[in-house]
Design a protein around this motif. Structure first.
Motif, short mmCIF file in Angstrom:
data_model
loop_
_atom_site.label_atom_id
_atom_site.label_comp_id
_atom_site.label_asym_id
_atom_site.label_seq_id
_atom_site.Cartn_x
_atom_site.Cartn_y
_atom_site.Cartn_z
N MET A 1 1.36 -4.96 -1.75
CA MET A 1 2.60 -5.51 -1.23
C MET A 1 2.31 -6.81 -0.49
O MET A 1 1.25 -6.97 0.09
CB MET A 1 3.25 -4.53 -0.26
N GLU A 2 3.28 -7.70 -0.52
CA GLU A 2 3.16 -8.94 0.23
C GLU A 2 3.61 -8.71 1.67
O GLU A 2 4.61 -8.04 1.91
CB GLU A 2 4.03 -10.03 -0.40
N PRO A 3 2.87 -9.27 2.63
CA PRO A 3 3.29 -9.13 4.04
C PRO A 3 4.64 -9.79 4.27
O PRO A 3 5.00 -10.75 3.58
CB PRO A 3 2.19 -9.87 4.82
N LYS A 166 6.76 -1.38 11.00
CA LYS A 166 6.59 -2.79 11.34
C LYS A 166 5.16 -3.24 11.03
O LYS A 166 4.95 -4.28 10.39
CB LYS A 166 6.91 -3.02 12.82
N LYS A 167 4.19 -2.44 11.45
CA LYS A 167 2.78 -2.77 11.20
C LYS A 167 2.49 -2.81 9.70
O LYS A 167 1.80 -3.70 9.21
CB LYS A 167 1.88 -1.73 11.88
N MET A 168 3.06 -1.84 8.95
CA MET A 168 2.84 -1.81 7.51
C MET A 168 3.38 -3.06 6.83
O MET A 168 2.70 -3.68 6.01
CB MET A 168 3.47 -0.56 6.89
N GLU A 175 1.32 3.00 1.73
CA GLU A 175 0.63 4.14 2.33
C GLU A 175 -0.80 4.29 1.81
O GLU A 175 -1.68 4.76 2.53
CB GLU A 175 1.45 5.41 2.12
N ILE A 176 -1.05 3.86 0.59
CA ILE A 176 -2.41 3.91 0.05
C ILE A 176 -3.28 2.87 0.77
O ILE A 176 -4.41 3.17 1.18
CB ILE A 176 -2.41 3.70 -1.48
N SER A 177 -2.75 1.66 0.94
CA SER A 177 -3.49 0.62 1.67
C SER A 177 -3.80 1.07 3.09
O SER A 177 -4.89 0.80 3.61
CB SER A 177 -2.69 -0.67 1.74
N LEU A 178 -2.85 1.76 3.70
CA LEU A 178 -3.05 2.25 5.07
C LEU A 178 -4.20 3.25 5.09
O LEU A 178 -5.04 3.23 6.00
CB LEU A 178 -1.77 2.90 5.59
N THR A 179 -4.28 4.11 4.10
CA THR A 179 -5.37 5.09 4.01
C THR A 179 -6.72 4.37 3.94
O THR A 179 -7.70 4.81 4.56
CB THR A 179 -5.18 6.00 2.78
N PHE A 180 -6.78 3.27 3.20
CA PHE A 180 -8.04 2.54 3.06
C PHE A 180 -8.51 1.92 4.38
O PHE A 180 -9.67 1.56 4.51
CB PHE A 180 -7.93 1.46 1.98
N GLN A 181 -7.62 1.80 5.36
CA GLN A 181 -8.04 1.31 6.67
C GLN A 181 -9.01 2.29 7.34
O GLN A 181 -9.73 1.94 8.26
CB GLN A 181 -6.82 1.08 7.58
#
Length: 194
Positions: A1-3, A166-168, A175-181
């Motif tokens: 996703m684009e910020p 907001k952070k996402m 949610e997948i990108s968040l998991t990679f954090q």
């Protein structure tokens, strides 16, 4: 996703209440398995006449709004079924922000998960933007960081957003990108429990 952080655009005024997901993307166009390619079917039965010609009365066919990335509508936007194709179509068409007084819960959640910022403003604030954008192009500046929507004439309204979403959106994470954090912690856990 684009910020998403700051979006400046002419608003597209969709002067309708209770826009449901079947109006956003009709069921006959749900045969694709990719998330892309749905934009050309957005509001299809409003954009086109039965013979396939453009409905010149519909706002998306007005050249003034051709490059708009902000959609403004009335209450209960995204009601109906929970199909995720609705935000896919909105995003694929080019909208990054949808402003309305209220959204259906599942649609609202699906917007965040797909990189669209849904903003809830009051009925009076939405009515004001719709009125200003109906007769001539009217620009809005949306700042996710500041949580504000500013009109070109200086009118500024604030909106609330869950800090998690907001952070996402600011980071362009799903949610997948968040998991990679947490990849290092996941790897460490897997190594300990192998």
């Amino acid at each position: 996703m684009e910020p998403i952080n700051k979006i400046e655009s002419v608003l597209t005024p969709l002067d309708k209440n209770n826009v449901d997901t079947d109006q956003i993307i009709s069921k006959e166009f749900l045969k694709r398995i990719e998330r892309t390619g749905f934009g050309k079917y957005l509001f299809y039965h409003w954009r086109f006449n039965a013979d396939g010609t453009k409905n010149e009365e519909f706002v998306l066919n007005d050249p003034n709004f051709a490059d708009s990335t902000i959609l403004v509508a009335h209450e209960n936007f995204g009601c109906g079924s929970s199909r995720e194709h609705a935000p896919w179509a909105i995003l694929d068409y080019g909208f990054r922000v949808v402003i309305a007084p209220s959204f259906a819960d599942i649609f609202h959640s699906n917007c965040f998960k797909n990189g669209i910022l849904p903003i809830k403003l009051t009925v009076a604030e939405v009515d004001e933007f719709l009125a200003k954008g109906k007769d001539q192009p009217y620009c809005l500046t949306v700042s996710l960081e500041d949580q504000t929507v500013a009109g070109e004439d200086g009118e500024v309204y604030s909106f609330d957003i869950d800090p998690y979403y907001k952070k996402m959106l600011l980071n362009g994470w799903d949610e997948i990108s968040l998991t990679f954090q947490y990849e290092d912690k996941i790897t460490e856990y897997e190594q300990k429990h192998a």
